[in-house]
Scaffold this motif. Structure first.
Motif, PDB file in Angstrom:
ATOM      1  N   LEU A   1      68.003  21.175  63.521  1.00 42.46           N
ATOM      2  CA  LEU A   1      69.351  21.529  63.987  1.00 42.46           C
ATOM      3  C   LEU A   1      69.346  22.066  65.422  1.00 42.46           C
ATOM      4  O   LEU A   1      70.331  21.939  66.150  1.00 42.46           O
ATOM      5  CB  LEU A   1      69.919  22.579  63.017  1.00 42.46           C
ATOM      6  CG  LEU A   1      71.401  22.938  63.136  1.00 42.46           C
ATOM      7  CD1 LEU A   1      72.273  21.693  62.995  1.00 42.46           C
ATOM      8  CD2 LEU A   1      71.766  23.968  62.079  1.00 42.46           C
ATOM      9  N   GLN A   2      68.228  22.661  65.833  1.00 39.96           N
ATOM     10  CA  GLN A   2      68.193  23.368  67.124  1.00 39.96           C
ATOM     11  C   GLN A   2      68.402  22.462  68.342  1.00 39.96           C
ATOM     12  O   GLN A   2      68.733  22.954  69.413  1.00 39.96           O
ATOM     13  CB  GLN A   2      66.869  24.108  67.270  1.00 39.96           C
ATOM     14  CG  GLN A   2      65.685  23.191  67.184  1.00 39.96           C
ATOM     15  CD  GLN A   2      64.371  23.950  67.219  1.00 39.96           C
ATOM     16  OE1 GLN A   2      63.584  23.714  68.082  1.00 39.96           O
ATOM     17  NE2 GLN A   2      64.134  24.842  66.284  1.00 39.96           N
ATOM     18  N   HIS A   3      68.237  21.142  68.200  1.00 41.99           N
ATOM     19  CA  HIS A   3      68.435  20.262  69.355  1.00 41.99           C
ATOM     20  C   HIS A   3      69.867  19.735  69.474  1.00 41.99           C
ATOM     21  O   HIS A   3      70.175  18.973  70.387  1.00 41.99           O
ATOM     22  CB  HIS A   3      67.458  19.076  69.301  1.00 41.99           C
ATOM     23  CG  HIS A   3      66.047  19.512  69.487  1.00 41.99           C
ATOM     24  ND1 HIS A   3      65.167  19.614  68.456  1.00 41.99           N
ATOM     25  CD2 HIS A   3      65.391  19.927  70.599  1.00 41.99           C
ATOM     26  CE1 HIS A   3      64.010  20.065  68.906  1.00 41.99           C
ATOM     27  NE2 HIS A   3      64.117  20.266  70.207  1.00 41.99           N
ATOM     28  N   ALA A   4      70.709  20.130  68.510  1.00 34.19           N
ATOM     29  CA  ALA A   4      72.077  19.599  68.497  1.00 34.19           C
ATOM     30  C   ALA A   4      72.800  19.864  69.812  1.00 34.19           C
ATOM     31  O   ALA A   4      72.617  20.909  70.444  1.00 34.19           O
ATOM     32  CB  ALA A   4      72.852  20.234  67.342  1.00 34.19           C
TER      33      ALA A   4
ATOM     34  N   LEU B   1      56.869  14.737  76.841  1.00 28.16           N
ATOM     35  CA  LEU B   1      57.820  13.699  76.411  1.00 28.16           C
ATOM     36  C   LEU B   1      59.030  14.329  75.718  1.00 28.16           C
ATOM     37  O   LEU B   1      60.177  13.949  75.968  1.00 28.16           O
ATOM     38  CB  LEU B   1      57.101  12.712  75.477  1.00 28.16           C
ATOM     39  CG  LEU B   1      57.960  11.717  74.710  1.00 28.16           C
ATOM     40  CD1 LEU B   1      58.772  10.843  75.658  1.00 28.16           C
ATOM     41  CD2 LEU B   1      57.084  10.840  73.817  1.00 28.16           C
ATOM     42  N   HIS B   2      58.773  15.327  74.859  1.00 27.61           N
ATOM     43  CA  HIS B   2      59.867  16.005  74.147  1.00 27.61           C
ATOM     44  C   HIS B   2      60.800  16.693  75.147  1.00 27.61           C
ATOM     45  O   HIS B   2      62.016  16.678  74.984  1.00 27.61           O
ATOM     46  CB  HIS B   2      59.275  17.011  73.160  1.00 27.61           C
ATOM     47  CG  HIS B   2      60.313  17.801  72.422  1.00 27.61           C
ATOM     48  ND1 HIS B   2      61.178  17.218  71.518  1.00 27.61           N
ATOM     49  CD2 HIS B   2      60.649  19.117  72.468  1.00 27.61           C
ATOM     50  CE1 HIS B   2      61.994  18.144  71.047  1.00 27.61           C
ATOM     51  NE2 HIS B   2      61.693  19.309  71.606  1.00 27.61           N
ATOM     52  N   HIS B   3      60.208  17.284  76.189  1.00 30.17           N
ATOM     53  CA  HIS B   3      61.008  18.017  77.179  1.00 30.17           C
ATOM     54  C   HIS B   3      61.698  17.093  78.190  1.00 30.17           C
ATOM     55  O   HIS B   3      62.503  17.555  78.986  1.00 30.17           O
ATOM     56  CB  HIS B   3      60.129  19.019  77.932  1.00 30.17           C
ATOM     57  CG  HIS B   3      59.992  20.317  77.204  1.00 30.17           C
ATOM     58  ND1 HIS B   3      60.853  21.364  77.379  1.00 30.17           N
ATOM     59  CD2 HIS B   3      59.096  20.717  76.271  1.00 30.17           C
ATOM     60  CE1 HIS B   3      60.487  22.368  76.590  1.00 30.17           C
ATOM     61  NE2 HIS B   3      59.426  22.002  75.902  1.00 30.17           N
TER      62      HIS B   3
ATOM     63  N   HIS C   1      65.272  26.683  76.290  1.00 35.27           N
ATOM     64  CA  HIS C   1      63.860  26.272  76.385  1.00 35.27           C
ATOM     65  C   HIS C   1      63.728  24.880  77.002  1.00 35.27           C
ATOM     66  O   HIS C   1      62.697  24.544  77.568  1.00 35.27           O
ATOM     67  CB  HIS C   1      63.226  26.303  74.992  1.00 35.27           C
ATOM     68  CG  HIS C   1      61.791  25.855  74.988  1.00 35.27           C
ATOM     69  ND1 HIS C   1      60.801  26.543  75.662  1.00 35.27           N
ATOM     70  CD2 HIS C   1      61.185  24.770  74.436  1.00 35.27           C
ATOM     71  CE1 HIS C   1      59.651  25.909  75.511  1.00 35.27           C
ATOM     72  NE2 HIS C   1      59.845  24.829  74.780  1.00 35.27           N
ATOM     73  N   HIS C   2      64.777  24.074  76.868  1.00 34.67           N
ATOM     74  CA  HIS C   2      64.741  22.713  77.423  1.00 34.67           C
ATOM     75  C   HIS C   2      65.249  22.639  78.865  1.00 34.67           C
ATOM     76  O   HIS C   2      65.238  21.561  79.463  1.00 34.67           O
ATOM     77  CB  HIS C   2      65.559  21.754  76.546  1.00 34.67           C
ATOM     78  CG  HIS C   2      64.780  21.221  75.371  1.00 34.67           C
ATOM     79  ND1 HIS C   2      64.120  20.010  75.407  1.00 34.67           N
ATOM     80  CD2 HIS C   2      64.520  21.748  74.149  1.00 34.67           C
ATOM     81  CE1 HIS C   2      63.510  19.802  74.238  1.00 34.67           C
ATOM     82  NE2 HIS C   2      63.740  20.851  73.461  1.00 34.67           N
ATOM     83  N   ALA C   3      65.713  23.788  79.412  1.00 34.83           N
ATOM     84  CA  ALA C   3      66.165  23.785  80.807  1.00 34.83           C
ATOM     85  C   ALA C   3      64.938  23.612  81.705  1.00 34.83           C
ATOM     86  O   ALA C   3      63.857  24.098  81.379  1.00 34.83           O
ATOM     87  CB  ALA C   3      66.880  25.091  81.121  1.00 34.83           C
TER      88      ALA C   3
ATOM     89  N   TYR D   1      70.163  28.683  71.841  1.00 34.31           N
ATOM     90  CA  TYR D   1      68.909  29.384  72.149  1.00 34.31           C
ATOM     91  C   TYR D   1      67.824  28.375  72.561  1.00 34.31           C
ATOM     92  O   TYR D   1      67.134  28.551  73.554  1.00 34.31           O
ATOM     93  CB  TYR D   1      68.474  30.146  70.888  1.00 34.31           C
ATOM     94  CG  TYR D   1      67.219  30.980  71.007  1.00 34.31           C
ATOM     95  CD1 TYR D   1      67.277  32.310  71.406  1.00 34.31           C
ATOM     96  CD2 TYR D   1      65.964  30.451  70.672  1.00 34.31           C
ATOM     97  CE1 TYR D   1      66.131  33.097  71.485  1.00 34.31           C
ATOM     98  CE2 TYR D   1      64.818  31.224  70.744  1.00 34.31           C
ATOM     99  CZ  TYR D   1      64.902  32.545  71.152  1.00 34.31           C
ATOM    100  OH  TYR D   1      63.764  33.317  71.227  1.00 34.31           O
ATOM    101  N   HIS D   2      67.709  27.281  71.795  1.00 33.13           N
ATOM    102  CA  HIS D   2      66.650  26.303  72.085  1.00 33.13           C
ATOM    103  C   HIS D   2      66.968  25.498  73.336  1.00 33.13           C
ATOM    104  O   HIS D   2      66.060  25.055  74.036  1.00 33.13           O
ATOM    105  CB  HIS D   2      66.455  25.376  70.884  1.00 33.13           C
ATOM    106  CG  HIS D   2      65.214  24.533  71.001  1.00 33.13           C
ATOM    107  ND1 HIS D   2      63.947  25.072  71.048  1.00 33.13           N
ATOM    108  CD2 HIS D   2      65.035  23.188  71.115  1.00 33.13           C
ATOM    109  CE1 HIS D   2      63.058  24.116  71.179  1.00 33.13           C
ATOM    110  NE2 HIS D   2      63.684  22.954  71.220  1.00 33.13           N
ATOM    111  N   ARG D   3      68.263  25.349  73.635  1.00 35.46           N
ATOM    112  CA  ARG D   3      68.644  24.606  74.836  1.00 35.46           C
ATOM    113  C   ARG D   3      68.061  25.281  76.088  1.00 35.46           C
ATOM    114  O   ARG D   3      67.668  24.603  77.038  1.00 35.46           O
ATOM    115  CB  ARG D   3      70.172  24.528  74.930  1.00 35.46           C
ATOM    116  CG  ARG D   3      70.635  23.570  75.992  1.00 35.46           C
ATOM    117  CD  ARG D   3      72.137  23.470  76.115  1.00 35.46           C
ATOM    118  NE  ARG D   3      72.425  22.593  77.230  1.00 35.46           N
ATOM    119  CZ  ARG D   3      72.647  21.283  77.124  1.00 35.46           C
ATOM    120  NH1 ARG D   3      72.658  20.707  75.963  1.00 35.46           N
ATOM    121  NH2 ARG D   3      72.850  20.542  78.196  1.00 35.46           N
TER     122      ARG D   3
END
Ligand SMILES: [Zn+2]
Ligand SMILES: [Zn+2]
Length: 338
Positions: A243-246, A189-191, A268-270, A264-266
């Motif tokens: 902050l990492q999801h901004a 769901l988060h992804h 991980h969401h690719a 950096y976290h973006r």
């Protein structure tokens, strides 16, 4: 009609129809079995473990007469004015320097705002009780892990060491979310968000948090069995993780080699690079595991979300209204797959 004729007819019907026919033929037991097969029992097992940890926490706190005090302390830590200010300021920065330009009321933002409400009402008390229950279980059944000799360490050393160890435990929980199917069902769901913003930090299934809190309690009980971590330290940790999801292209410059940045976290969401950049606040665990992929300023902004949309998402043309969709997203892990 003979048995072979019925079979021949069944072979031409879609599986769902033949399943209903067989269920009906089996009477109430068949209907019950058909309904039961549509559920994912492993997801109910995760819910059961969560309920057991909550039970331990609530009974413990009620016995000590501290339930309300602990819940309000949890609210103060996890919904601190500092965190609210960070979300508002980041939201303003997203309007000025967006990684992807989109409307304020984009469907992704509205949906994530619903999850912010769920977080405030349900998830914050749940997280507070999970940390209490996990610590009680570990101290009760594995008191040998308590390292009493660390109590002589000065606070300036002990607290950072504990927070770093806690972050390592959170990395491990995140790795498990991606490694094991039953945990991934809750993490997906988060992804699923295709329009990342600071609010996406709160887009999570409540049952996604159980593993993290159980694992993160281990270093806390081991290193600080008698001393609580100051609430402000937890709040700062939560702020860094939010902050990492901004929706920003920020890499944090040289600090981004150590701290997880939005860019950096973006990655991980690719849809195609979820195996990299699992860090929650620190990147060191990814570096050690050979899973770090550092962004550079010249990188383009890639898409986020899940290929094939296994979780219902708001960007789908046929998506239900926000609250109804949220209910569907929360129920999704309990459906059997395939
Ligand atoms: Zn993940
Ligand atoms: Zn994320």
């Amino acid at each position: 009609m003979s048995a072979s004729q019925v079979q021949a007819l069944d072979d031409r019907l879609p599986p769902a129809v033949t399943g209903q026919r067989r269920a009906a033929a089996g009477g109430p037991t068949g209907v019950w079995l058909a309904w039961w097969r549509r559920l994912s029992l492993s997801s109910f097992a995760v819910a059961g473990v969560t309920a057991a940890v909550l039970w331990v926490a609530v009974t413990d706190l009620l016995r000590q007469g501290r339930l309300e005090t602990v819940l309000s302390a949890g609210r103060a830590e996890l919904a601190a004015p500092l965190l609210v200010a960070l979300v508002v300021v980041t939201g303003i920065c997203e309007r000025i320097w967006p990684a992807e330009r989109r409307a304020v009321l984009a469907r992704g933002h509205v949906q994530d705002a619903c999850f912010v409400a769920l977080h405030a009402i349900v998830v914050i008390p749940l997280m507070t009780l999970l940390s209490v229950g996990a610590a009680a279980l570990i101290s009760g059944h594995a008191a040998w892990i308590e390292m009493r000799w660390t109590q002589h360490w000065p606070g300036w050393l002990l607290v950072p060491v504990t927070v770093v160890a806690m972050d390592g435990a959170n990395w491990l929980a995140h790795y498990a979310d991606h490694r094991f199917g039953l945990l991934w069902r809750f993490h997906a769901l988060h992804h699923s968000q295709e329009e990342l913003s600071v609010l996406t930090s709160f887009r999570a299934h409540p049952l996604m948090h159980t593993t993290g809190f159980l694992l993160a309690a281990v270093p806390v009980v081991a290193l600080m069995p008698d001393r609580p971590i100051a609430p402000v330290v937890i709040t700062i940790y939560v702020c860094l993780g939010t902050l990492q999801h901004a929706n920003l292209r920020w890499t944090f410059g040289p600090a981004g080699r150590v701290l997880v940045s939005p860019a950096y976290h973006r990655l991980h969401h690719a849809p195609d690079t979820q195996r990299v950049n699992l860090g929650v606040v620190l990147t060191i665990w990814d570096v050690l595991a050979g899973r770090a992929r550092f962004p550079s300023r010249g990188d383009g902004v890639g898409p986020t979300g899940l290929d094939g949309r296994p979780v219902p998402v708001e960007q789908d043309a046929s998506a239900a209204p926000a609250l109804l969709l949220m209910a569907g997203q929360l129920i999704e892990p309990f459906r059997a797959q395939g």
